[in-house]
Scaffold this active site. Sequence first.
Site, PDB file in Angstrom:
ATOM      1  N   GLY A  81      53.130  39.120  38.634  1.00  0.00           N
ATOM      2  CA  GLY A  81      54.216  38.437  37.920  1.00  0.00           C
ATOM      3  C   GLY A  81      55.514  39.217  38.026  1.00  0.00           C
ATOM      4  O   GLY A  81      56.599  38.667  38.263  1.00  0.00           O
ATOM      5  N   GLU A  85      52.124  32.767  33.582  1.00  0.00           N
ATOM      6  CA  GLU A  85      50.936  32.851  32.712  1.00  0.00           C
ATOM      7  C   GLU A  85      50.166  34.072  33.189  1.00  0.00           C
ATOM      8  O   GLU A  85      49.536  34.033  34.244  1.00  0.00           O
ATOM      9  CB  GLU A  85      50.072  31.592  32.847  1.00  0.00           C
ATOM     10  CG  GLU A  85      50.735  30.298  32.419  1.00  0.00           C
ATOM     11  CD  GLU A  85      50.904  30.180  30.913  1.00  0.00           C
ATOM     12  OE1 GLU A  85      50.322  30.994  30.173  1.00  0.00           O
ATOM     13  OE2 GLU A  85      51.644  29.280  30.476  1.00  0.00           O
ATOM     14  N   GLU A 128      44.088  45.584  31.252  1.00  0.00           N
ATOM     15  CA  GLU A 128      43.200  44.428  31.415  1.00  0.00           C
ATOM     16  C   GLU A 128      42.143  44.773  32.472  1.00  0.00           C
ATOM     17  O   GLU A 128      42.484  45.140  33.600  1.00  0.00           O
ATOM     18  CB  GLU A 128      44.004  43.214  31.880  1.00  0.00           C
ATOM     19  CG  GLU A 128      43.161  41.975  32.017  1.00  0.00           C
ATOM     20  CD  GLU A 128      43.935  40.789  32.572  1.00  0.00           C
ATOM     21  OE1 GLU A 128      44.642  40.968  33.582  1.00  0.00           O
ATOM     22  OE2 GLU A 128      43.823  39.692  32.005  1.00  0.00           O
ATOM     23  N   CYS A 179      41.519  34.760  31.161  1.00  0.00           N
ATOM     24  CA  CYS A 179      42.690  35.507  30.670  1.00  0.00           C
ATOM     25  C   CYS A 179      42.629  35.724  29.173  1.00  0.00           C
ATOM     26  O   CYS A 179      43.140  36.712  28.666  1.00  0.00           O
ATOM     27  CB  CYS A 179      43.963  34.768  31.053  1.00  0.00           C
ATOM     28  SG  CYS A 179      43.971  33.057  30.505  1.00  0.00           S
ATOM     29  N   LYS A 220      49.830  27.054  46.354  1.00  0.00           N
ATOM     30  CA  LYS A 220      48.995  28.103  46.952  1.00  0.00           C
ATOM     31  C   LYS A 220      47.847  28.514  46.033  1.00  0.00           C
ATOM     32  O   LYS A 220      48.034  29.227  45.056  1.00  0.00           O
ATOM     33  CB  LYS A 220      49.829  29.354  47.285  1.00  0.00           C
ATOM     34  CG  LYS A 220      49.056  30.239  48.272  1.00  0.00           C
ATOM     35  CD  LYS A 220      49.524  31.661  48.344  1.00  0.00           C
ATOM     36  CE  LYS A 220      48.810  32.614  47.429  1.00  0.00           C
ATOM     37  NZ  LYS A 220      47.348  32.705  47.592  1.00  0.00           N
TER      38      LYS A 220
HETATM   39  P1  NAD Z   1      46.708  37.997  41.169  1.00  0.00           P
HETATM   40  O1  NAD Z   1      47.975  38.159  40.420  1.00  0.00           O
HETATM   41  O2  NAD Z   1      46.238  39.100  42.029  1.00  0.00           O
HETATM   42  O3  NAD Z   1      46.779  36.694  42.102  1.00  0.00           O
HETATM   43  C1  NAD Z   1      47.133  35.436  41.607  1.00  0.00           C
HETATM   44  C2  NAD Z   1      47.743  34.619  42.734  1.00  0.00           C
HETATM   45  O4  NAD Z   1      48.941  35.261  43.153  1.00  0.00           O
HETATM   46  C3  NAD Z   1      46.872  34.491  43.967  1.00  0.00           C
HETATM   47  O5  NAD Z   1      47.032  33.196  44.514  1.00  0.00           O
HETATM   48  C4  NAD Z   1      47.454  35.541  44.913  1.00  0.00           C
HETATM   49  O6  NAD Z   1      47.247  35.249  46.267  1.00  0.00           O
HETATM   50  C5  NAD Z   1      48.931  35.441  44.562  1.00  0.00           C
HETATM   51  N1  NAD Z   1      49.713  36.635  44.881  1.00  0.00           N
HETATM   52  C6  NAD Z   1      49.293  37.913  44.996  1.00  0.00           C
HETATM   53  N2  NAD Z   1      50.317  38.716  45.339  1.00  0.00           N
HETATM   54  C7  NAD Z   1      51.411  37.940  45.438  1.00  0.00           C
HETATM   55  C8  NAD Z   1      52.777  38.181  45.746  1.00  0.00           C
HETATM   56  N3  NAD Z   1      53.215  39.404  46.028  1.00  0.00           N
HETATM   57  N4  NAD Z   1      53.635  37.147  45.736  1.00  0.00           N
HETATM   58  C9  NAD Z   1      53.211  35.899  45.428  1.00  0.00           C
HETATM   59  N5  NAD Z   1      51.939  35.601  45.158  1.00  0.00           N
HETATM   60  C10 NAD Z   1      51.034  36.613  45.143  1.00  0.00           C
HETATM   61  O7  NAD Z   1      45.639  37.618  40.059  1.00  0.00           O
HETATM   62  P2  NAD Z   1      44.095  37.431  40.244  1.00  0.00           P
HETATM   63  O8  NAD Z   1      43.452  38.746  40.359  1.00  0.00           O
HETATM   64  O9  NAD Z   1      43.861  36.410  41.301  1.00  0.00           O
HETATM   65  O10 NAD Z   1      43.722  36.738  38.841  1.00  0.00           O
HETATM   66  C11 NAD Z   1      43.449  37.456  37.705  1.00  0.00           C
HETATM   67  C12 NAD Z   1      44.661  37.557  36.804  1.00  0.00           C
HETATM   68  O11 NAD Z   1      45.124  36.256  36.430  1.00  0.00           O
HETATM   69  C13 NAD Z   1      44.339  38.259  35.502  1.00  0.00           C
HETATM   70  O12 NAD Z   1      45.373  39.164  35.219  1.00  0.00           O
HETATM   71  C14 NAD Z   1      44.330  37.124  34.481  1.00  0.00           C
HETATM   72  O13 NAD Z   1      44.602  37.525  33.172  1.00  0.00           O
HETATM   73  C15 NAD Z   1      45.391  36.234  35.026  1.00  0.00           C
HETATM   74  N6  NAD Z   1      45.260  34.871  34.483  1.00  0.00           N
HETATM   75  C16 NAD Z   1      46.139  34.461  33.515  1.00  0.00           C
HETATM   76  C17 NAD Z   1      46.010  33.195  32.964  1.00  0.00           C
HETATM   77  C18 NAD Z   1      46.958  32.709  31.892  1.00  0.00           C
HETATM   78  O14 NAD Z   1      47.000  31.512  31.676  1.00  0.00           O
HETATM   79  N7  NAD Z   1      47.712  33.579  31.236  1.00  0.00           N
HETATM   80  C19 NAD Z   1      45.005  32.340  33.401  1.00  0.00           C
HETATM   81  C20 NAD Z   1      44.128  32.789  34.389  1.00  0.00           C
HETATM   82  C21 NAD Z   1      44.263  34.063  34.917  1.00  0.00           C
END
Ligand code: NAD
Length: 484
Positions: A239, A257, A388, A291, A181
């Site tokens: 997460g 991650e 963040e 990130c 996804k």
């Molecule tokens: P997000 O957590 O809102 O979404 C990430 C993914 O999770 C999307 O595909 C979203 O549709 C899905 N998602 C959302 N709610 C969900 C749920 N309840 N159950 C299952 N899936 C769900 O994150 P974002 O705003 O898209 O991305 C930014 C975040 O990602 C920042 O916190 C950033 O630090 C983090 N990030 C971390 C890394 C790493 O390697 N540590 C890398 C890139 C981004």
Amino acid sequence: MTVQAVLDEIRERPGTGEVIPIIDPATEEQITEFTDCGTEAVNDAVARAKESSESGVWKLLPPSERAKVLWKVADLIDENKDILAELEALNAGMPPGQAEMIVSVGSEWFRYYAGWCTKIEGIAVDVNASGLTGIDSRLHAYTLKEPYDVVGLIFPWNGPVFNFCAKLAPSLAAGCSSVVKPAEETPLSAIVLERILAEAGVPDGVANMVIGYGHTAGAAITAHPDVDKVAFTGSTEVGRAIVAASGQSNLKKITLELGGKSPVVIFDDANLDLATAVASFGTFIHSGQACVCGSRIFAQRGVYEEVVQRVAAMGNNLKLGGPKEDGVMIGPLISQKQLSRVLGYIDQGKSDGVEVVTGGHRLDRTGYFVHPTVLTNVSTSSRLFQEEIFGPVVTILPFEDEDEAVALANDSTYGLAATAWTTDLGRAHRIAKRLKAGTVGLNCQMQFDHSVPFGGYKQSGWGYESGKAGLDAYLQTKIVWAQM
Ligand code: NAD
């Protein structure tokens, strides 16, 4: 495939949920739209993945054959690099050079993990135990490394091709079947990658893409009892929801991650030209939507004023704009939601009395652009310092000595990355041990290589991506005992 064909294809993709617009973040115009796949589509995708795993069509393929398919995926990504980069730039607002770099890193994920397919091995143990039954002491034990049957791969919008390849390459190398996804904001490049997987020879049912919101499609994956493992990249908040969903369903294994609030510590003796140039780049790149961005800079008192001035000057010199504009170094934030979130933090800081050295406002033009922002006089207990932001916003605070630098750097619930700039070799290695982060850069920042593991301490993650550790994340260990 052409860009237009991708825009049409996603619009026609069946779904049962809401219609979700895809917005160009540089122009705020709608590019296309698609229908959320809905829960039934996720159930179907999981069923297809399970069936493909049980059939052995992929996991029982000779590893050298799996390797050839992965290598072919890499070649096809390279062949399609122009359209992938164009879609990445259009959908995520990246400058073209950055989009091209992300695509080439993407194909290398597959080449790197193609090499691992033939090197999955357990251990044999020279057993001394007599066995609990005491019947026979002639025992032999060995381990098998076996793929999870069905894995859910969920990732964010900030590097769509990168994130897709970072998850698919090791999971396919391990032999897993998957439900994939992408983020609802940036599914365009995934349409091309889905085709590439099929064209390279990944059998039907092995990698099943679903497109929809997190609270619909994502949540359906994480709650599904036939998904054995979820590999997630995204926010710490989501997460946590995924861990809860696992607990309430089948205790699926999870790797995470997550977010970061990474410190950059600059000592008096640092090479200031390099430190401030890299620290500026390392916080403002991709408008702070990486990130590992170093969003908290700490400068020793003797160089503090200079660091603040230099980082602010670098921020002022970065040209912001859309991918079609000339000479652009930094693109927009991904969405109106992200723009409001970032400006909300800045406004909160202003009313708390922080000093805005530069930036602190959106650009006076269309697109979700925020001027690179440098803030000082920030309280360490404030949300600005602790949370963040995921935007081009950096706080800079002074410190007196090594102990204070370490205390400030570690004053975070996150632990993704940290950087120290110093020419004192002993101090560099001392501080590497003391910083609580999954990755520490000494006189360098934002390093990446497919062969080097990457993962977060504290609330920045569980487990590792990249390298052998990234492959192990998709393998279970079976222990076999035999009486000889
Ligand atoms: P997000 O957590 O809102 O979404 C990430 C993914 O999770 C999307 O595909 C979203 O549709 C899905 N998602 C959302 N709610 C969900 C749920 N309840 N159950 C299952 N899936 C769900 O994150 P974002 O705003 O898209 O991305 C930014 C975040 O990602 C920042 O916190 C950033 O630090 C983090 N990030 C971390 C890394 C790493 O390697 N540590 C890398 C890139 C981004």
